[in-house]
Design a protein around this motif. Structure first.
Motif, PDB file in Angstrom:
ATOM      1  N   PHE A   9       0.818  -0.881   0.096  1.00 32.50           N
ATOM      2  CA  PHE A   9      -0.055  -0.083  -0.061  1.00 32.50           C
ATOM      3  C   PHE A   9       0.778   1.430  -0.075  1.00 32.50           C
ATOM      4  O   PHE A   9       2.011   1.307   0.340  1.00 32.50           O
ATOM      5  CB  PHE A   9      -0.971  -0.068   1.007  1.00 32.50           C
ATOM      6  CG  PHE A   9      -2.166  -0.843   0.950  1.00 32.50           C
ATOM      7  CD1 PHE A   9      -2.018  -2.386   1.648  1.00 32.50           C
ATOM      8  CD2 PHE A   9      -3.267  -0.737   0.526  1.00 32.50           C
ATOM      9  CE1 PHE A   9      -2.919  -2.850   1.555  1.00 32.50           C
ATOM     10  CE2 PHE A   9      -4.249  -1.903   0.368  1.00 32.50           C
ATOM     11  CZ  PHE A   9      -4.287  -2.835   0.736  1.00 32.50           C
ATOM     12  N   GLN A  61      -6.064  -9.097   7.011  1.00 34.22           N
ATOM     13  CA  GLN A  61      -6.615  -7.984   7.577  1.00 34.22           C
ATOM     14  C   GLN A  61      -6.389  -7.635   8.997  1.00 34.22           C
ATOM     15  O   GLN A  61      -7.419  -6.886   9.606  1.00 34.22           O
ATOM     16  CB  GLN A  61      -8.051  -7.477   6.842  1.00 34.22           C
ATOM     17  CG  GLN A  61      -8.121  -7.717   5.663  1.00 34.22           C
ATOM     18  CD  GLN A  61      -9.316  -7.097   4.928  1.00 34.22           C
ATOM     19  OE1 GLN A  61     -10.163  -6.477   5.575  1.00 34.22           O
ATOM     20  NE2 GLN A  61      -9.457  -7.165   3.643  1.00 34.22           N
ATOM     21  N   ILE A  82       0.354   4.611   9.302  1.00 35.52           N
ATOM     22  CA  ILE A  82      -0.762   5.325   8.649  1.00 35.52           C
ATOM     23  C   ILE A  82      -0.826   6.748   8.952  1.00 35.52           C
ATOM     24  O   ILE A  82      -0.270   7.278   9.890  1.00 35.52           O
ATOM     25  CB  ILE A  82      -2.088   4.432   9.350  1.00 35.52           C
ATOM     26  CG1 ILE A  82      -2.010   4.591  10.788  1.00 35.52           C
ATOM     27  CG2 ILE A  82      -2.035   3.181   8.792  1.00 35.52           C
ATOM     28  CD1 ILE A  82      -3.271   3.890  11.536  1.00 35.52           C
ATOM     29  N   THR A  83      -1.909   7.284   8.230  1.00 39.23           N
ATOM     30  CA  THR A  83      -1.761   8.929   8.182  1.00 39.23           C
ATOM     31  C   THR A  83      -3.258   8.742   7.726  1.00 39.23           C
ATOM     32  O   THR A  83      -3.495   8.754   6.556  1.00 39.23           O
ATOM     33  CB  THR A  83      -1.059   9.549   7.532  1.00 39.23           C
ATOM     34  OG1 THR A  83      -0.989   9.126   6.150  1.00 39.23           O
ATOM     35  CG2 THR A  83       0.365   9.666   8.111  1.00 39.23           C
ATOM     36  N   GLY A  84      -4.079   9.416   8.872  1.00 42.21           N
ATOM     37  CA  GLY A  84      -5.633   9.484   8.217  1.00 42.21           C
ATOM     38  C   GLY A  84      -6.237  10.522   8.939  1.00 42.21           C
ATOM     39  O   GLY A  84      -5.650  11.216   9.690  1.00 42.21           O
TER      40      GLY A  84
ATOM     41  N   HIS B  55      -6.663   3.324   0.931  1.00 45.08           N
ATOM     42  CA  HIS B  55      -7.265   2.707   2.276  1.00 45.08           C
ATOM     43  C   HIS B  55      -7.269   1.295   1.817  1.00 45.08           C
ATOM     44  O   HIS B  55      -6.664   0.787   0.565  1.00 45.08           O
ATOM     45  CB  HIS B  55      -8.610   3.099   2.520  1.00 45.08           C
ATOM     46  CG  HIS B  55      -9.939   2.879   1.641  1.00 45.08           C
ATOM     47  ND1 HIS B  55      -9.796   3.085   0.225  1.00 45.08           N
ATOM     48  CD2 HIS B  55     -10.741   1.584   1.602  1.00 45.08           C
ATOM     49  CE1 HIS B  55     -10.747   2.512  -0.315  1.00 45.08           C
ATOM     50  NE2 HIS B  55     -11.347   1.714   0.514  1.00 45.08           N
ATOM     51  N   TYR B  56      -7.492   0.503   2.522  1.00 40.88           N
ATOM     52  CA  TYR B  56      -7.469  -0.907   2.477  1.00 40.88           C
ATOM     53  C   TYR B  56      -8.904  -1.629   2.662  1.00 40.88           C
ATOM     54  O   TYR B  56      -9.335  -1.617   3.931  1.00 40.88           O
ATOM     55  CB  TYR B  56      -6.610  -1.625   3.675  1.00 40.88           C
ATOM     56  CG  TYR B  56      -6.116  -3.121   3.460  1.00 40.88           C
ATOM     57  CD1 TYR B  56      -5.280  -3.610   4.534  1.00 40.88           C
ATOM     58  CD2 TYR B  56      -6.754  -4.055   2.483  1.00 40.88           C
ATOM     59  CE1 TYR B  56      -4.905  -5.014   4.220  1.00 40.88           C
ATOM     60  CE2 TYR B  56      -6.362  -5.294   2.462  1.00 40.88           C
ATOM     61  CZ  TYR B  56      -5.439  -5.946   3.227  1.00 40.88           C
ATOM     62  OH  TYR B  56      -5.147  -7.116   3.331  1.00 40.88           O
ATOM     63  N   MET B  59     -10.241  -3.712   5.758  1.00 37.86           N
ATOM     64  CA  MET B  59      -9.641  -3.556   7.082  1.00 37.86           C
ATOM     65  C   MET B  59      -9.672  -1.911   7.409  1.00 37.86           C
ATOM     66  O   MET B  59      -9.925  -1.744   8.695  1.00 37.86           O
ATOM     67  CB  MET B  59      -8.171  -3.655   6.727  1.00 37.86           C
ATOM     68  CG  MET B  59      -7.165  -3.779   7.965  1.00 37.86           C
ATOM     69  SD  MET B  59      -5.653  -3.821   7.825  1.00 37.86           S
ATOM     70  CE  MET B  59      -4.834  -4.085   9.586  1.00 37.86           C
ATOM     71  N   LEU B 119      -8.459   8.090  15.459  1.00 37.57           N
ATOM     72  CA  LEU B 119      -8.564   7.915  13.899  1.00 37.57           C
ATOM     73  C   LEU B 119      -7.039   8.403  13.434  1.00 37.57           C
ATOM     74  O   LEU B 119      -6.694   7.731  12.431  1.00 37.57           O
ATOM     75  CB  LEU B 119      -9.438   8.869  13.531  1.00 37.57           C
ATOM     76  CG  LEU B 119     -10.319   8.624  12.152  1.00 37.57           C
ATOM     77  CD1 LEU B 119     -11.714   9.049  11.980  1.00 37.57           C
ATOM     78  CD2 LEU B 119      -9.395   9.490  11.093  1.00 37.57           C
ATOM     79  N   THR B 121      -4.301   8.169  14.315  1.00 35.83           N
ATOM     80  CA  THR B 121      -2.842   7.088  14.519  1.00 35.83           C
ATOM     81  C   THR B 121      -3.534   5.558  14.178  1.00 35.83           C
ATOM     82  O   THR B 121      -2.730   4.834  14.021  1.00 35.83           O
ATOM     83  CB  THR B 121      -2.712   7.271  16.128  1.00 35.83           C
ATOM     84  OG1 THR B 121      -3.609   6.698  16.988  1.00 35.83           O
ATOM     85  CG2 THR B 121      -2.120   8.398  16.355  1.00 35.83           C
ATOM     86  N   GLU B 122      -4.805   5.520  14.166  1.00 36.37           N
ATOM     87  CA  GLU B 122      -5.204   4.160  14.114  1.00 36.37           C
ATOM     88  C   GLU B 122      -6.169   3.553  12.894  1.00 36.37           C
ATOM     89  O   GLU B 122      -6.156   2.462  12.568  1.00 36.37           O
ATOM     90  CB  GLU B 122      -6.043   3.338  15.477  1.00 36.37           C
ATOM     91  CG  GLU B 122      -4.883   3.458  16.600  1.00 36.37           C
ATOM     92  CD  GLU B 122      -5.388   3.008  17.821  1.00 36.37           C
ATOM     93  OE1 GLU B 122      -5.092   3.261  18.988  1.00 36.37           O
ATOM     94  OE2 GLU B 122      -6.573   2.322  17.714  1.00 36.37           O
ATOM     95  N   ALA B 123      -6.595   4.665  12.301  1.00 36.83           N
ATOM     96  CA  ALA B 123      -7.664   4.338  11.186  1.00 36.83           C
ATOM     97  C   ALA B 123      -6.581   4.060   9.898  1.00 36.83           C
ATOM     98  O   ALA B 123      -5.599   4.591   9.793  1.00 36.83           O
ATOM     99  CB  ALA B 123      -8.489   5.459  10.867  1.00 36.83           C
ATOM    100  N   VAL B 124      -7.196   3.042   9.317  1.00 39.35           N
ATOM    101  CA  VAL B 124      -5.938   2.640   7.935  1.00 39.35           C
ATOM    102  C   VAL B 124      -6.259   3.401   6.889  1.00 39.35           C
ATOM    103  O   VAL B 124      -7.117   3.124   5.926  1.00 39.35           O
ATOM    104  CB  VAL B 124      -6.362   1.044   7.941  1.00 39.35           C
ATOM    105  CG1 VAL B 124      -5.541   0.621   6.887  1.00 39.35           C
ATOM    106  CG2 VAL B 124      -6.072   0.173   9.222  1.00 39.35           C
ATOM    107  N   PHE B 125      -5.452   4.600   6.847  1.00 37.80           N
ATOM    108  CA  PHE B 125      -5.545   5.311   5.713  1.00 37.80           C
ATOM    109  C   PHE B 125      -4.071   5.926   5.462  1.00 37.80           C
ATOM    110  O   PHE B 125      -3.333   6.007   6.503  1.00 37.80           O
ATOM    111  CB  PHE B 125      -6.284   6.605   5.749  1.00 37.80           C
ATOM    112  CG  PHE B 125      -7.899   6.333   6.027  1.00 37.80           C
ATOM    113  CD1 PHE B 125      -8.356   6.408   7.247  1.00 37.80           C
ATOM    114  CD2 PHE B 125      -8.617   6.297   5.022  1.00 37.80           C
ATOM    115  CE1 PHE B 125      -9.771   6.186   7.414  1.00 37.80           C
ATOM    116  CE2 PHE B 125      -9.966   6.245   5.003  1.00 37.80           C
ATOM    117  CZ  PHE B 125     -10.697   6.209   6.528  1.00 37.80           C
ATOM    118  N   TRP B 126      -3.949   6.131   4.364  1.00 33.28           N
ATOM    119  CA  TRP B 126      -2.534   6.676   4.005  1.00 33.28           C
ATOM    120  C   TRP B 126      -2.717   8.143   3.008  1.00 33.28           C
ATOM    121  O   TRP B 126      -3.535   7.965   2.198  1.00 33.28           O
ATOM    122  CB  TRP B 126      -1.719   6.020   2.906  1.00 33.28           C
ATOM    123  CG  TRP B 126      -1.454   4.529   3.892  1.00 33.28           C
ATOM    124  CD1 TRP B 126      -0.540   4.425   4.970  1.00 33.28           C
ATOM    125  CD2 TRP B 126      -2.148   3.369   3.919  1.00 33.28           C
ATOM    126  NE1 TRP B 126      -0.387   2.994   5.398  1.00 33.28           N
ATOM    127  CE2 TRP B 126      -1.305   2.534   4.690  1.00 33.28           C
ATOM    128  CE3 TRP B 126      -3.111   3.025   3.255  1.00 33.28           C
ATOM    129  CZ2 TRP B 126      -1.898   1.261   5.061  1.00 33.28           C
ATOM    130  CZ3 TRP B 126      -3.618   1.527   3.279  1.00 33.28           C
ATOM    131  CH2 TRP B 126      -2.897   0.941   4.380  1.00 33.28           C
TER     132      TRP B 126
END
Lengths: 85, 155
Positions: A9, A61, A82-84, B55-56, B59, B119, B121-126
């Protein structure tokens, strides 16, 4: 299915140049053996990118902390920090 | 606790989601708090054109659900809704909307804050930022990590 799908990713995907590869499941029974297979199938720059500090691994997952057993049909993902939001 | 997590591939209207959220409450909630995160059009002296959120699938949704569940374990909440963009998002557009309903305002405010801190630090996004300087993957900030860690301290 006789393969393990490996997904990449974000920045890892860009550095490696693809978002996934399938590896033959035979002989790949855990993360250790997966690394050995990946070292055969990917260029060294790709392996270096995957080994970057902060990269997490998810199996089906779910994030894993240490080694994990793998079975045919499993999905392994390499996740950059991750960065969201 | 009603829990609703949605990923949106295109622009969403926060007021529409807010209206729907309020309409679904059952009258026990006296406090309804909301947070809306926007894409800024400037960063570090640069004009930012927008972002790309990777995103995944699967997940990512589950990571948001787990974050919401943590808030629900900590406070008595009637309902929580999280809407989050994925893909390309332009500057000045909403990127995330968190809405929390509880009997009283203290829980609603606190839960909303916890959800956003987790969110980050833990939500799965880049996140990838687009600016005049080009494109770059964003790194998580020390401040975000501190805030997430602080919640563990005052339990």
């Amino acid at each position: 299915m006789n393969a393990i799908q490996v997904r990449f990713f974000a920045s890892l995907r860009e550095q490696i140049g693809r978002d996934r590869i399938n590896v033959a499941a035979s002989g790949v029974t855990d993360i250790e053996s997966l690394w050995r297979r990946l070292e055969l199938e990917l260029p060294s720059e790709a392996i270096a990118a995957l080994r970057t500090r902060g990269t997490r691994i998810a199996v089906n997952q779910e994030l894993i902390e240490q080694d994990a057993t793998l079975a045919p049909g499993d999905e392994v993902a390499f996740l950059p920090p991750i960065t969201g939001g | 606790m009603q829990r609703d997590v949605q990923l949106e591939a295109g622009p969403f209207d926060p007021t529409e989601h807010w209206r729907t959220f309020l309409a679904r409450l059952d009258g026990a909630s006296g406090g309804v708090a909301a947070y809306c995160g926007m894409v800024r059009d400037r960063f570090d002296g640069d004009t930012v054109g927008g972002l790309y959120l990777e995103h995944y699938p699967g997940m990512t949704e589950r990571s948001l659900e787990r974050i919401v569940d943590r808030a629900g374990e900590r406070w008595p909440l009637e309902a929580v809704s999280v809407v989050h963009r994925v893909g390309a998002v332009d500057a000045r557009e909403p990127i995330v909307l968190v809405m929390v309903a509880s009997a009283h305002r203290e829980s609603a405010f606190d839960a909303c804050e916890l959800i956003m801190d987790l969110l980050k630090t833990e939500a799965v996004f880049w996140k990838k930022e687009r600016s005049a300087r080009g494109e770059r993957w964003v790194e998580s900030t020390a401040r975000d990590r501190e805030r997430a860690a602080d919640w563990k301290k005052d339990k």
